[in-house]
Scaffold this motif. Structure first.
Motif, PDB file in Angstrom:
ATOM      1  N   VAL A 334      16.811 -20.187   1.568  1.00  0.00           N
ATOM      2  CA  VAL A 334      16.508 -18.829   2.036  1.00  0.00           C
ATOM      3  C   VAL A 334      15.392 -18.854   3.065  1.00  0.00           C
ATOM      4  O   VAL A 334      14.405 -19.585   2.917  1.00  0.00           O
ATOM      5  CB  VAL A 334      16.092 -17.946   0.830  1.00  0.00           C
ATOM      6  N   ASP A 335      15.568 -18.038   4.109  1.00  0.00           N
ATOM      7  CA  ASP A 335      14.494 -17.781   5.068  1.00  0.00           C
ATOM      8  C   ASP A 335      13.705 -16.587   4.539  1.00  0.00           C
ATOM      9  O   ASP A 335      14.190 -15.452   4.556  1.00  0.00           O
ATOM     10  CB  ASP A 335      15.105 -17.474   6.432  1.00  0.00           C
ATOM     11  N   LEU A 336      12.499 -16.817   4.056  1.00  0.00           N
ATOM     12  CA  LEU A 336      11.709 -15.751   3.442  1.00  0.00           C
ATOM     13  C   LEU A 336      11.372 -14.651   4.442  1.00  0.00           C
ATOM     14  O   LEU A 336      11.238 -13.472   4.061  1.00  0.00           O
ATOM     15  CB  LEU A 336      10.428 -16.346   2.853  1.00  0.00           C
ATOM     16  N   ASN A 337      11.253 -15.010   5.714  1.00  0.00           N
ATOM     17  CA  ASN A 337      11.017 -13.979   6.732  1.00  0.00           C
ATOM     18  C   ASN A 337      12.160 -12.968   6.758  1.00  0.00           C
ATOM     19  O   ASN A 337      11.936 -11.764   6.923  1.00  0.00           O
ATOM     20  CB  ASN A 337      10.889 -14.618   8.113  1.00  0.00           C
ATOM     21  N   GLN A 338      13.399 -13.457   6.605  1.00  0.00           N
ATOM     22  CA  GLN A 338      14.548 -12.575   6.612  1.00  0.00           C
ATOM     23  C   GLN A 338      14.545 -11.644   5.404  1.00  0.00           C
ATOM     24  O   GLN A 338      14.868 -10.469   5.498  1.00  0.00           O
ATOM     25  CB  GLN A 338      15.841 -13.401   6.633  1.00  0.00           C
ATOM     26  N   VAL A 339      14.152 -12.181   4.243  1.00  0.00           N
ATOM     27  CA  VAL A 339      14.069 -11.352   3.026  1.00  0.00           C
ATOM     28  C   VAL A 339      13.049 -10.234   3.218  1.00  0.00           C
ATOM     29  O   VAL A 339      13.313  -9.070   2.895  1.00  0.00           O
ATOM     30  CB  VAL A 339      13.695 -12.218   1.807  1.00  0.00           C
ATOM     31  N   VAL A 340      11.880 -10.580   3.760  1.00  0.00           N
ATOM     32  CA  VAL A 340      10.839  -9.573   3.992  1.00  0.00           C
ATOM     33  C   VAL A 340      11.313  -8.533   4.993  1.00  0.00           C
ATOM     34  O   VAL A 340      11.110  -7.318   4.800  1.00  0.00           O
ATOM     35  CB  VAL A 340       9.532 -10.244   4.479  1.00  0.00           C
ATOM     36  N   ASP A 341      11.964  -8.988   6.063  1.00  0.00           N
ATOM     37  CA  ASP A 341      12.455  -8.062   7.077  1.00  0.00           C
ATOM     38  C   ASP A 341      13.493  -7.102   6.504  1.00  0.00           C
ATOM     39  O   ASP A 341      13.482  -5.899   6.801  1.00  0.00           O
ATOM     40  CB  ASP A 341      13.032  -8.846   8.255  1.00  0.00           C
ATOM     41  N   ASP A 342      14.396  -7.621   5.662  1.00  0.00           N
ATOM     42  CA  ASP A 342      15.426  -6.770   5.056  1.00  0.00           C
ATOM     43  C   ASP A 342      14.807  -5.706   4.143  1.00  0.00           C
ATOM     44  O   ASP A 342      15.344  -4.601   4.010  1.00  0.00           O
ATOM     45  CB  ASP A 342      16.409  -7.621   4.232  1.00  0.00           C
ATOM     46  N   LEU A 343      13.681  -6.045   3.505  1.00  0.00           N
ATOM     47  CA  LEU A 343      13.043  -5.116   2.567  1.00  0.00           C
ATOM     48  C   LEU A 343      12.071  -4.150   3.246  1.00  0.00           C
ATOM     49  O   LEU A 343      11.654  -3.162   2.629  1.00  0.00           O
ATOM     50  CB  LEU A 343      12.260  -5.897   1.502  1.00  0.00           C
ATOM     51  N   SER A 344      11.707  -4.421   4.494  1.00  0.00           N
ATOM     52  CA  SER A 344      10.587  -3.714   5.110  1.00  0.00           C
ATOM     53  C   SER A 344      10.797  -2.202   5.182  1.00  0.00           C
ATOM     54  O   SER A 344       9.867  -1.421   4.924  1.00  0.00           O
ATOM     55  CB  SER A 344      10.315  -4.275   6.510  1.00  0.00           C
ATOM     56  N   ARG A 345      12.001  -1.755   5.508  1.00  0.00           N
ATOM     57  CA  ARG A 345      12.239  -0.308   5.610  1.00  0.00           C
ATOM     58  C   ARG A 345      12.062   0.351   4.245  1.00  0.00           C
ATOM     59  O   ARG A 345      11.450   1.418   4.124  1.00  0.00           O
ATOM     60  CB  ARG A 345      13.635  -0.036   6.158  1.00  0.00           C
ATOM     61  N   MET A 346      12.608  -0.275   3.226  1.00  0.00           N
ATOM     62  CA  MET A 346      12.466   0.286   1.884  1.00  0.00           C
ATOM     63  C   MET A 346      11.007   0.292   1.449  1.00  0.00           C
ATOM     64  O   MET A 346      10.511   1.260   0.851  1.00  0.00           O
ATOM     65  CB  MET A 346      13.301  -0.511   0.886  1.00  0.00           C
ATOM     66  N   LEU A 347      10.278  -0.784   1.758  1.00  0.00           N
ATOM     67  CA  LEU A 347       8.875  -0.878   1.361  1.00  0.00           C
ATOM     68  C   LEU A 347       8.034   0.205   2.028  1.00  0.00           C
ATOM     69  O   LEU A 347       7.124   0.766   1.398  1.00  0.00           O
ATOM     70  CB  LEU A 347       8.315  -2.256   1.707  1.00  0.00           C
ATOM     71  N   ARG A 348       8.334   0.529   3.271  1.00  0.00           N
ATOM     72  CA  ARG A 348       7.572   1.583   3.962  1.00  0.00           C
ATOM     73  C   ARG A 348       7.802   2.942   3.306  1.00  0.00           C
ATOM     74  O   ARG A 348       6.904   3.774   3.241  1.00  0.00           O
ATOM     75  CB  ARG A 348       7.946   1.618   5.445  1.00  0.00           C
ATOM     76  N   ARG A 349       9.015   3.151   2.814  1.00  0.00           N
ATOM     77  CA  ARG A 349       9.269   4.402   2.100  1.00  0.00           C
ATOM     78  C   ARG A 349       8.534   4.413   0.755  1.00  0.00           C
ATOM     79  O   ARG A 349       8.059   5.453   0.302  1.00  0.00           O
ATOM     80  CB  ARG A 349      10.775   4.592   1.873  1.00  0.00           C
ATOM     81  N   VAL A 350       8.444   3.247   0.121  1.00  0.00           N
ATOM     82  CA  VAL A 350       7.790   3.167  -1.195  1.00  0.00           C
ATOM     83  C   VAL A 350       6.300   3.437  -1.099  1.00  0.00           C
ATOM     84  O   VAL A 350       5.737   4.173  -1.920  1.00  0.00           O
ATOM     85  CB  VAL A 350       8.051   1.774  -1.828  1.00  0.00           C
ATOM     86  N   ILE A 351       5.618   2.875  -0.106  1.00  0.00           N
ATOM     87  CA  ILE A 351       4.164   2.998  -0.043  1.00  0.00           C
ATOM     88  C   ILE A 351       3.711   4.307   0.596  1.00  0.00           C
ATOM     89  O   ILE A 351       2.558   4.728   0.412  1.00  0.00           O
ATOM     90  CB  ILE A 351       3.516   1.802   0.694  1.00  0.00           C
ATOM     91  N   GLY A 352       4.581   4.975   1.352  1.00  0.00           N
ATOM     92  CA  GLY A 352       4.221   6.249   1.957  1.00  0.00           C
ATOM     93  C   GLY A 352       3.595   6.086   3.331  1.00  0.00           C
ATOM     94  O   GLY A 352       3.232   4.979   3.763  1.00  0.00           O
ATOM     95  N   GLU A 353       3.467   7.204   4.020  1.00  0.00           N
ATOM     96  CA  GLU A 353       3.001   7.177   5.411  1.00  0.00           C
ATOM     97  C   GLU A 353       1.493   6.950   5.540  1.00  0.00           C
ATOM     98  O   GLU A 353       1.020   6.547   6.605  1.00  0.00           O
ATOM     99  CB  GLU A 353       3.374   8.499   6.096  1.00  0.00           C
ATOM    100  N   GLU A 354       0.736   7.211   4.461  1.00  0.00           N
ATOM    101  CA  GLU A 354      -0.718   7.080   4.572  1.00  0.00           C
ATOM    102  C   GLU A 354      -1.189   5.636   4.519  1.00  0.00           C
ATOM    103  O   GLU A 354      -2.344   5.354   4.818  1.00  0.00           O
ATOM    104  CB  GLU A 354      -1.387   7.865   3.434  1.00  0.00           C
ATOM    105  N   ILE A 355      -0.316   4.737   4.145  1.00  0.00           N
ATOM    106  CA  ILE A 355      -0.688   3.327   4.033  1.00  0.00           C
ATOM    107  C   ILE A 355       0.060   2.542   5.103  1.00  0.00           C
ATOM    108  O   ILE A 355       1.276   2.686   5.266  1.00  0.00           O
ATOM    109  CB  ILE A 355      -0.353   2.775   2.634  1.00  0.00           C
ATOM    110  N   GLU A 356      -0.658   1.688   5.806  1.00  0.00           N
ATOM    111  CA  GLU A 356      -0.051   0.872   6.864  1.00  0.00           C
ATOM    112  C   GLU A 356       0.510  -0.420   6.264  1.00  0.00           C
ATOM    113  O   GLU A 356      -0.159  -1.085   5.469  1.00  0.00           O
ATOM    114  CB  GLU A 356      -1.095   0.527   7.928  1.00  0.00           C
ATOM    115  N   LEU A 357       1.736  -0.751   6.619  1.00  0.00           N
ATOM    116  CA  LEU A 357       2.351  -2.012   6.199  1.00  0.00           C
ATOM    117  C   LEU A 357       2.414  -2.949   7.403  1.00  0.00           C
ATOM    118  O   LEU A 357       3.050  -2.634   8.419  1.00  0.00           O
ATOM    119  CB  LEU A 357       3.753  -1.777   5.648  1.00  0.00           C
TER     120      LEU A 357
END
Length: 636
Positions: A334-357
């Motif tokens: 597995v390319d871990l960068n690809q896993v992080v990239d695939d999750l990034s949109r969901m993670l931004r929704r999880v943490i909310g707009e007030e926190i920078e990812l």
């Protein structure tokens, strides 16, 4: 229980008055002038039949026709006297500490039948009885507190000291509101008034109930309270038995959270199962189309885009299955960068707009051998954990790097030294989830990977997130540790083993131009028509004779109709109406012991529920994987 007027009465301890009143013997308390201070309820019943309540010892004895005893001074032990009810045994004991005397009358026959050594066992030494009572209170695991009718604390046992943090000296004389949350003071004051003015027809004021209390340090916690009211000549008193139920409440909350997670997991698993059934024909027919086309055909590029989009949808179902904990473990390069990239949109929704990812990937990152769905679950849990630390704003960063655990690395990351079995001078793929929150103190850090340990408020966390991360990373032969500074933030490190290769050789779609062939008879059982038609088409296209059935019962009918033909393989969905696939396999193997079994499912059931399978494939399944697996099973 009768008593004289308050001006005549020597103070009676509450426990003593209650003991005498409840005794099922003829007892009377006398003061120093032989006046009757209190009587037992059983003696009251006898007195009531003879007129007014006697006020003196001699008047009391006259009720029984007993002539005045010449020397009514303690100690009198078991003196037999004549009465109008027959011979009685009279005893008189001094309670010097309280300035009182206890008069006991019992039928001679009862006493003679219960001798203990040279003394009747029914004669009570009240000083010893009080000692037993105090010993029980002092050694109790529950707090026992006594107050007067205004709520002033009069007694405070050692368990109360441990529970609330106040010494006995600090608590005595204080209002009971000392241990009541401030928000409840007014309600509690009103309740005291109601209880003090109500009828005393039973010593228990209220059944055991759950309330909130507060410790000396200000922390509130749940308690279980049983409250009793009793009286003596000095007035009304309350005694409460208090049990700390914080641990029980936490366990009940954990159970409730686990049940909620189980319900959500079932829902997520069901959605993923149906979604995978839809993806199976989409991906399968796309691959069949690619097989039929020439590599340079312009339509191939369009079909590849369909295949990639469906594969991304498959990743979504894997995330759902990871959430429901029904994901099949599929470690791969597995390319871990690809896993992080695939999750990034969901993670931004999880943490909310007030926190920078922030994503800080290593462009030259090595591959690691891990299940992408499960490592994705680790990333999500670590980010959610970081969000709690910076919930009022801040930054969460996800970094990747290829590192070597040499002396310099160990010096820079002392947390790696405390992590079990981190090998020196080994190369790892490193994942870092960092936040700039408040940090973690050493006491919490020592326990943070323990199951059910949480620092969040009751009902806001299960304490399973980090322990789950630890388990997943450990199964992947990796390591996880954290470094934190109070006021500066926390960094979680995940070290995963490296696998040789490149992303292009590992994750590119393989186009099969020559699928393995066969001519054997296969029974295909699948309740989803689109999946059944796709699998049947692939198998028939490479030479197999395929018998189709829509469920387990239909499969048995098809088997019976074609029993003369040698059935070599059963391919069945696991979760179906009427009969499960693994149960069907057992029934058919009883008829055809040499039968091979391949089970398919949109989600992985518990391993202990699947029996008799020779192979298992998760949906969506590609034509190439299906063809190879079938051929390998039949050739085994």
């Amino acid at each position: 229980m009768t008593s004289s007027t308050p001006t005549q009465v020597k103070q009676i301890p509450g426990w003593l008055g209650e003991f005498v009143q409840r005794a099922n013997r003829w007892l009377a308390l006398l003061d120093g002038e032989d006046r009757v201070v209190a009587t037992s309820s059983s003696l009251d019943a006898v007195i009531a039949a003879h007129g007014p309540t006697p006020q003196t010892a001699s008047a009391l004895l006259a009720v029984f026709g007993i002539e005045a005893v010449a020397e009514l001074e303690p100690p009198i032990e078991y003196q037999e006297v004549a009465s109008n009810t027959g011979p009685l045994i009279l005893s008189l004991a001094a309670l010097e500490e309280h300035g009182l005397r206890l008069l006991t009358l019992e039928l001679s026959g009862e006493i003679s039948s219960v001798k203990f050594g040279n003394k009747p066992s029914q004669i009570v030494n009240l000083d010893a009885e009080e000692g037993k009572f105090r010993a029980l209170v002092e050694s109790a695991n529950d707090a026992v507190i006594t107050t007067n009718r205004r709520g002033k604390i009069l007694d405070w046992n050692p368990a109360a000291v441990r529970m609330f943090g106040y010494t006995k000296e600090e608590a005595l004389g204080q209002p009971i509101n000392l241990i009541v949350p401030e928000s409840l003071h007014r309600l509690h004051h009103a309740a005291i008034g109601r209880r003090a003015s109500g009828p005393v027809d039973h010593p228990v004021v209220s059944p055991t109930r759950e309330l909130k209390a507060v410790r000396k340090d200000g922390t509130a916690f749940p308690i279980e309270l049983t409250l009793s009211r009793w009286t003596n000549a000095d007035g009304i008193f309350f005694s409460g038995i208090i049990r700390d139920i914080e641990d029980r409440v936490i366990l009940e909350d954990m159970l409730s959270q686990a049940q909620k997670m189980e319900a959500l997991g079932r829902l997520a698993g069901g959605v993923a199962h149906d979604f995978n059934n839809l993806l199976t024909p989409i991906l399968g027919y796309a691959e069949l189309a690619l097989i039929a086309l020439e590599p340079d055909d312009p339509v191939s590029a369009d079909i590849l885009e369909i295949q990639r989009a469906a594969s991304r949808a498959g990743n979504l179902t894997r995330q759902l299955l990871a959430f429901s904990r029904r994901q099949i473990s599929e470690p791969r390069a597995v390319d871990l960068n690809q896993v992080v990239d695939d999750l990034s949109r969901m993670l931004r929704r999880v943490i909310g707009e007030e926190i920078e990812l922030r994503l800080l990937p290593d462009a030259q990152l090595s591959l690691t051998w891990v299940d992408p769905g499960r490592i994705g679950q680790v990333i999500v849990n670590l980010v959610v954990n970081a969000r709690a630390a910076v919930e009022h704003g801040g930054t969460i960063a996800i970094e990747t790097a290829t590192v070597t655990t040499d002396d310099e690395f160990m010096k820079e990351h002392p947390g790696a030294l405390s992590s079990e079995h981190v090998a020196r001078d080994e190369r790892y793929v490193m994942l870092v989830v960092a936040d700039n929150g408040e940090g973690i103190n050493a006491k919490v850090a020592a326990r943070m990977f323990e199951p059910f340990f949480t620092t969040r408020a009751l009902g806001e966390g299960t304490g399973l997130g980090l322990s789950l991360c630890y388990g997943i990373v450990n199964q992947a032969k990796g390591h996880i540790f954290a470094e934190s500074k109070l006021g500066e933030g926390t960094r979680f490190y995940v070290l995963l083993p490296i696998v040789e290769g490149t992303p292009s050789t590992v994750i590119n779609t393989v186009i099969f131009r020559a699928l393995p062939q066969g001519t054997e008879t296969i029974l295909l059982v699948e309740d989803d028509a689109s999946v059944r038609e796709f699998v049947a088409r692939v198998l028939r296209g490479i030479g197999y004779l395929v018998l189709e059935a829509i469920d387990g019962e239909d499969a048995m009918r098809v088997f019976e109709r074609h029993s003369p033909q040698p059935l070599r393989l059963l391919i069945s969905d696991v979760v179906m109406p009427k009969v499960r696939g693994d149960h069907l396999a057992q029934r058919l193997k009883a008829e055809v012991p040499a039968l091979k079994v391949l089970l398919l499912s949109g989600y992985a059931p518990r391993a202990d529920l699947i029996r008799c399978e020779d192979a298992f494939l998760p949906k969506p399944v590609s034509p190439g994987v299906l063809a190879r697996t079938v051929r390998e099973l039949l050739d085994a």
